[in-house]
Design a protein around this motif. Structure first.
Motif, PDB file in Angstrom:
ATOM      1  N   UNK A   1      -4.360   4.820   4.561  1.00  0.00           N
ATOM      2  CA  UNK A   1      -4.041   3.401   4.406  1.00  0.00           C
ATOM      3  C   UNK A   1      -2.600   3.159   3.930  1.00  0.00           C
ATOM      4  N   UNK A   2      -1.831   4.242   3.794  1.00  0.00           N
ATOM      5  CA  UNK A   2      -0.471   4.084   3.280  1.00  0.00           C
ATOM      6  C   UNK A   2       0.368   3.233   4.226  1.00  0.00           C
TER       7      UNK A   2
ATOM      8  N   UNK B   1      -7.620  -4.679  -6.284  1.00  0.00           N
ATOM      9  CA  UNK B   1      -8.829  -5.135  -5.592  1.00  0.00           C
ATOM     10  C   UNK B   1      -8.516  -6.114  -4.460  1.00  0.00           C
ATOM     11  N   UNK B   2      -7.559  -6.995  -4.659  1.00  0.00           N
ATOM     12  CA  UNK B   2      -7.248  -7.971  -3.613  1.00  0.00           C
ATOM     13  C   UNK B   2      -6.674  -7.289  -2.373  1.00  0.00           C
ATOM     14  N   UNK B   3      -5.851  -6.265  -2.592  1.00  0.00           N
ATOM     15  CA  UNK B   3      -5.196  -5.574  -1.475  1.00  0.00           C
ATOM     16  C   UNK B   3      -5.935  -4.314  -1.035  1.00  0.00           C
TER      17      UNK B   3
ATOM     18  N   UNK C   1       0.826  -1.207   0.000  1.00  0.00           N
ATOM     19  CA  UNK C   1       0.000   0.000   0.000  1.00  0.00           C
ATOM     20  C   UNK C   1       0.859   1.256   0.000  1.00  0.00           C
ATOM     21  N   UNK C   2       1.653   1.353  -1.042  1.00  0.00           N
ATOM     22  CA  UNK C   2       2.497   2.529  -1.196  1.00  0.00           C
ATOM     23  C   UNK C   2       1.643   3.778  -1.417  1.00  0.00           C
TER      24      UNK C   2
END
Length: 342
Positions: A151-152, A212-214, A142-143
Motif C-alpha cells: 500500500x506504499x 484509521x482514516x487513511x 501512505x509513506x
C-alpha cells in the motif's frame, strides 16, 4: 473762585499724575512634594533566602520594573522567567501592578519563583499546528513503514478520505496563518516544558486519527455521500465562524496594549453569537470537529472531539468568570461556550 478748586486746577495743569496701583506680590514657589521611596526585599519562595534588596525604589515602579532590576543582579532569571508574589502561596503579581497600590508598607517583601525556560506563545502555537499538519499528510500519502508494503504511496478509492485530508490541512493551515498574522497574545511567554505536553497531545492525536482514516481498509460513513456533504457544510461554516471571531477579537485589542474590552457582535453575521456566548471561538472550534467526526465516522476523531470539548469548556468558564469579575456591565445572558446550556 474757590481756593481748593484753583489748587486742583493748577495741579492738573502742572501734569501731576495719580499714584500708580501697587503690583501684586509674586506667589512663593510651591514646595516640591516629598517622594516616599520603597525598600523592596526579594526572597526565594522555598528556601526564604534573601536574593536581592532594592533601596529607594520609586512608588510608581511596576512589577515589571522590579523584575528588570532583579534581572540585572541575576542575569539567569530574565523577567519572563520570574514570578513574584506577596505571599509564598499567593497568586503571582501582574507585570502592570504598581508598587504603591499594593497592600504593602514602605518595606515590601516579594517571594520569587523560577518559572523555568520560557517560549513565546506564538512559537508554541506554530509547533502545535505544524506537527499535526505534517503527520496527517504522512499517513495520507501512505509513506513506507506505516501500512503494508503493497500500500506504499497508494491513494484511497474513497472520496471522503481526500475531503477529510483537505479539511484537516485547511484547519491547521488556517491556524498557522492566524498565529502569524491575526492573533495578539496577552501573555508573552509560557514554560518551555509545556511544549512537550501540548505538542504530544496534538501530534499523537493527529497520528491516531490519520492512521484509521487513511487505512486501506477504511470504510465510508454509514449514510454515504449525503452524510459527507452535510458534515462538510458544518465544518466549513464553523471554520468561517472561527476566523470571524478571531478577527473581531484582534480588532478589539490594540497592538502593544493590555486594555481589555467587552466583545460585542459586529456587522459580520458570524459574530452575532457574541450575544449569547462569551467564547464563540471555542464554540466554532467544537462545531468544526463535530463536523469532521460526522464526516469521517471515526472513533479516534470522536475521542479527540470529546477531550477537546472538555478542555475548551474549562477555558471558556475561566474566561467567562474573568469577564464577570472585570466588567460590572457584562451581559448576563451570555453562557461560556454553549448558549443557554454551558
Amino acid at each position: 473762585m474757590d481756593t481748593l478748586a484753583l489748587e486742583a486746577k493748577a495741579g492738573k495743569s502742572d501734569g501731576a499724575a495719580a499714584p500708580a496701583p501697587s503690583k501684586p506680590r509674586p506667589k512663593p514657589p510651591k514646595k516640591a512634594r516629598r517622594i516616599v521611596y520603597f525598600e523592596v526585599e526579594i526572597l526565594h519562595v522555598k528556601t526564604r533566602e534573601k536574593l536581592l534588596l532594592l533601596d529607594k525604589v520609586e512608588p510608581t515602579a511596576t512589577i515589571l520594573d522590579i523584575k528588570s532590576l532583579f534581572h540585572k543582579s541575576n542575569p539567569q532569571w530574565y523577567p519572563a522567567r520570574q514570578s513574584l508574589c506577596l505571599d509564598p502561596k499567593g497568586k503571582p503579581l501582574r507585570d502592570e501592578d504598581i508598587l504603591q497600590e499594593l497592600p504593602v508598607g514602605t518595606t515590601a517583601t516579594f517571594y520569587f519563583k523560577d518559572l523555568g525556560s520560557q517560549m513565546t506563545w506564538g512559537t508554541v502555537f506554530l509547533i502545535e499546528c505544524i506537527g499535526p499538519l505534517v503527520i496527517y499528510l504522512l499517513f495520507y500519502f501512505r509513506l513506507p513503514l506505516i501500512y503494508a508494503p503493497k500500500y506504499e504511496f497508494t491513494a484511497s478509492k474513497h472520496l471522503v478520505v481526500h475531503i477529510a485530508c483537505m479539511c484537516h490541512s485547511f484547519h491547521y493551515g488556517k491556524r498557522i496563518l492566524e498565529t502569524l498574522f491575526v492573533h495578539r497574545f496577552s501573555h508573552g511567554t509560557m514554560p518551555m516544558r509545556n511544549i512537550f505536553k501540548n505538542g504530544s497531545y496534538y501530534w499523537c492525536s493527529a497520528a491516531w486519527m490519520a492512521y484509521y482514516i487513511n487505512h486501506p481498509l477504511y470504510t465510508p460513513p454509514y449514510y454515504g455521500e449525503k452524510q459527507v456533504k452535510a458534515a462538510l457544510g458544518i465544518f466549513l461554516f464553523c471554520q468561517l465562524g472561527s476566523l470571524s471571531i478571531h478577527m473581531a477579537l484582534r480588532n478589539l485589542k490594540l497592538s502593544g496594549t493590555k486594555v481589555k474590552k467587552i466583545p460585542y457582535p459586529t456587522k459580520n453575521p458570524f459574530t452575532w453569537i457574541f450575544a449569547l456566548v462569551s467564547c464563540p471561538n471555542y464554540t466554532y472550534e467544537l462545531g468544526s470537529w463535530i463536523g469532521f467526526t460526522l464526516m469521517t465516522q471515526c472513533v479516534p476523531v470522536l475521542f479527540f472531539t470529546v477531550v477537546g470539548f472538555i478542555q475548551m469548556t474549562i477555558w471558556a468558564k475561566g474566561k467567562h468568570r474573568s469577564y464577570l469579575k472585570e466588567f460590572k456591565e457584562y451581559p448576563t445572558l451570555r453562557s461560556p461556550i454553549l448558549p443557554f446550556i454551558l
